[in-house]
Design an enzyme around this catalytic site. Structure first.
Site, PDB file in Angstrom:
ATOM      1  CG  ASN A  18      -4.219   7.256  -1.198  1.00 32.52           C
ATOM      2  OD1 ASN A  18      -4.479   8.449  -1.343  1.00 32.52           O
ATOM      3  ND2 ASN A  18      -3.482   6.580  -2.064  1.00 32.52           N
ATOM      4  N   GLY A  46      -2.462  -1.124  -6.563  1.00 35.21           N
ATOM      5  CA  GLY A  46      -3.548  -2.073  -6.323  1.00 35.21           C
ATOM      6  C   GLY A  46      -4.822  -1.750  -7.071  1.00 35.21           C
ATOM      7  CG  ASP A  65      -6.473   4.421  -5.800  1.00 35.85           C
ATOM      8  OD1 ASP A  65      -7.367   4.852  -6.548  1.00 35.85           O
ATOM      9  OD2 ASP A  65      -5.882   5.113  -4.947  1.00 35.85           O
ATOM     10  CB  SER A  95      -8.202  -2.255   4.787  1.00 41.78           C
ATOM     11  OG  SER A  95      -8.581  -0.903   4.886  1.00 41.78           O
TER      12      SER A  95
HETATM   13  N1  AR6 Z   1      -9.492  -6.316  -8.586  1.00 39.57           N
HETATM   14  C1  AR6 Z   1      -9.872  -6.846  -7.395  1.00 39.57           C
HETATM   15  N2  AR6 Z   1      -9.066  -6.892  -6.320  1.00 39.57           N
HETATM   16  C2  AR6 Z   1      -7.815  -6.414  -6.462  1.00 39.57           C
HETATM   17  C3  AR6 Z   1      -7.336  -5.845  -7.664  1.00 39.57           C
HETATM   18  C4  AR6 Z   1      -8.244  -5.811  -8.769  1.00 39.57           C
HETATM   19  N3  AR6 Z   1      -7.887  -5.295  -9.944  1.00 39.57           N
HETATM   20  N4  AR6 Z   1      -6.047  -5.444  -7.469  1.00 39.57           N
HETATM   21  C5  AR6 Z   1      -5.729  -5.755  -6.187  1.00 39.57           C
HETATM   22  N5  AR6 Z   1      -6.789  -6.343  -5.581  1.00 39.57           N
HETATM   23  P1  AR6 Z   1      -5.232  -2.656  -2.223  1.00 39.57           P
HETATM   24  P2  AR6 Z   1      -5.860  -1.379   0.368  1.00 39.57           P
HETATM   25  C6  AR6 Z   1      -6.926  -6.825  -4.180  1.00 39.57           C
HETATM   26  O1  AR6 Z   1      -3.767  -2.581  -1.920  1.00 39.57           O
HETATM   27  O2  AR6 Z   1      -5.239  -2.475   1.150  1.00 39.57           O
HETATM   28  C7  AR6 Z   1      -3.429   1.745  -2.999  1.00 39.57           C
HETATM   29  O3  AR6 Z   1      -2.132   2.116  -3.333  1.00 39.57           O
HETATM   30  C8  AR6 Z   1      -5.665  -7.001  -3.384  1.00 39.57           C
HETATM   31  O4  AR6 Z   1      -5.102  -8.277  -3.653  1.00 39.57           O
HETATM   32  O5  AR6 Z   1      -5.687  -2.283  -3.573  1.00 39.57           O
HETATM   33  O6  AR6 Z   1      -7.170  -0.816   0.821  1.00 39.57           O
HETATM   34  C9  AR6 Z   1      -4.289   2.943  -2.617  1.00 39.57           C
HETATM   35  O7  AR6 Z   1      -3.935   4.102  -3.345  1.00 39.57           O
HETATM   36  C10 AR6 Z   1      -6.166  -6.886  -1.971  1.00 39.57           C
HETATM   37  O8  AR6 Z   1      -6.714  -8.128  -1.524  1.00 39.57           O
HETATM   38  O9  AR6 Z   1      -6.077  -1.717  -1.202  1.00 39.57           O
HETATM   39  C11 AR6 Z   1      -4.042   3.090  -1.153  1.00 39.57           C
HETATM   40  O10 AR6 Z   1      -2.895   3.853  -0.890  1.00 39.57           O
HETATM   41  C12 AR6 Z   1      -7.325  -5.904  -2.066  1.00 39.57           C
HETATM   42  O11 AR6 Z   1      -7.638  -5.832  -3.457  1.00 39.57           O
HETATM   43  C13 AR6 Z   1      -3.831   1.682  -0.678  1.00 39.57           C
HETATM   44  O12 AR6 Z   1      -3.405   0.935  -1.826  1.00 39.57           O
HETATM   45  C14 AR6 Z   1      -7.025  -4.503  -1.560  1.00 39.57           C
HETATM   46  O13 AR6 Z   1      -5.687  -4.154  -1.869  1.00 39.57           O
HETATM   47  C15 AR6 Z   1      -5.103   1.041  -0.185  1.00 39.57           C
HETATM   48  O14 AR6 Z   1      -4.793  -0.207   0.346  1.00 39.57           O
END
Ligand code: AR6
Length: 189
Positions: free
Chosen positions: A33, A41, A43, A132
């Site tokens: 972010n 997630g 991050d 995203s």
């Molecule tokens: N490896 C691969 N994919 C993953 C993993 C992992 N370890 N963990 C989750 N996913 P997100 P965004 C998938 O929320 O939507 C954070 O708090 C997950 O299922 O990580 O871009 C940041 O700090 C989903 O399909 O990223 C930001 O504030 C995808 O990765 C915000 O989230 C992305 O989910 C960013 O949101």
């Protein structure tokens, strides 16, 4: 299961189920972010497994280049810390706001920013998560098409990159299936 396609005669595009923090590509992309200070997630997982050196570098980048935060569509590179990957590219995707807030252009710009950094650093391989589509709520059927078509177009038109492999690492079987379907459409178009 792994799905593979060859782009521009020399770059393997791979879709695979897995954890982004376990990838052995030269760089992995973080779905960050604007604060670059970590979160949940992808991050959270990257900072937990990669260790404090990543956050230290993010803090320096904020102070030096982005005091007000990194806007959506942009990306920066740090060490991979204790990850297998040597580098992390921190990318800020758009939050889904219903589809009328320029989300598609911003999502494409986010992937392009990562690919530009990979090119300027001569990276040979790169892993993306589905940017995203988690906390930022971008519908994955739409996001997957933007992601894959942006990568395909970049790889096929740019001659100056060193990428031999671009990997999309999907976290669930259903996300992988959505990306497989999108890849079929993108390759056929
Ligand atoms: N490896 C691969 N994919 C993953 C993993 C992992 N370890 N963990 C989750 N996913 P997100 P965004 C998938 O929320 O939507 C954070 O708090 C997950 O299922 O990580 O871009 C940041 O700090 C989903 O399909 O990223 C930001 O504030 C995808 O990765 C915000 O989230 C992305 O989910 C960013 O949101």
């Amino acid at each position: 299961m792994v799905v593979e396609a060859l782009l521009g005669n020399k770059t393997r595009l791979i879709l695979t189920l897995g954890d982004i923090t376990e990838q052995d590509t030269v760089a992995v992309v973080n779905a960050a972010n604007s604060t670059l200070m970590g979160g949940g997630g992808v991050d959270g997982a990257i900072h937990r497994k990669g260790g404090p050196q990543i956050l230290e570098e993010c803090k320096k980048i904020r102070e030096k280049d982005w005091p007000d935060g990194l806007p959506a569509g942009n990306a920066v590179i740090t060490t991979g810390g204790r990850l297998k990957a040597k580098f992390v590219i921190h990318a800020v995707g758009p939050r889904w706001g219903g589809g009328k807030k320029d989300e598609a252009r911003l999502l494409r710009k986010t992937y392009l920013s990562c690919l530009e950094i990979a090119t300027s650093h001569r990276l040979g391989s790169l892993s993306f998560p589905s940017i995203s589509t988690g906390a930022f709520s971008y519908p994955i059927a739409l996001a997957s098409r933007e992601a894959l078509s942006t990568v395909k177009e970049f790889i096929e038109t740019r001659k100056d990159h060193a990428l031999k492999e671009v990997r999309f690492v999907l976290f669930t079987e259903s996300d992988l299936r959505v990306y497989e379907h999108a890849l079929e459409q993108v390759l056929a178009s």
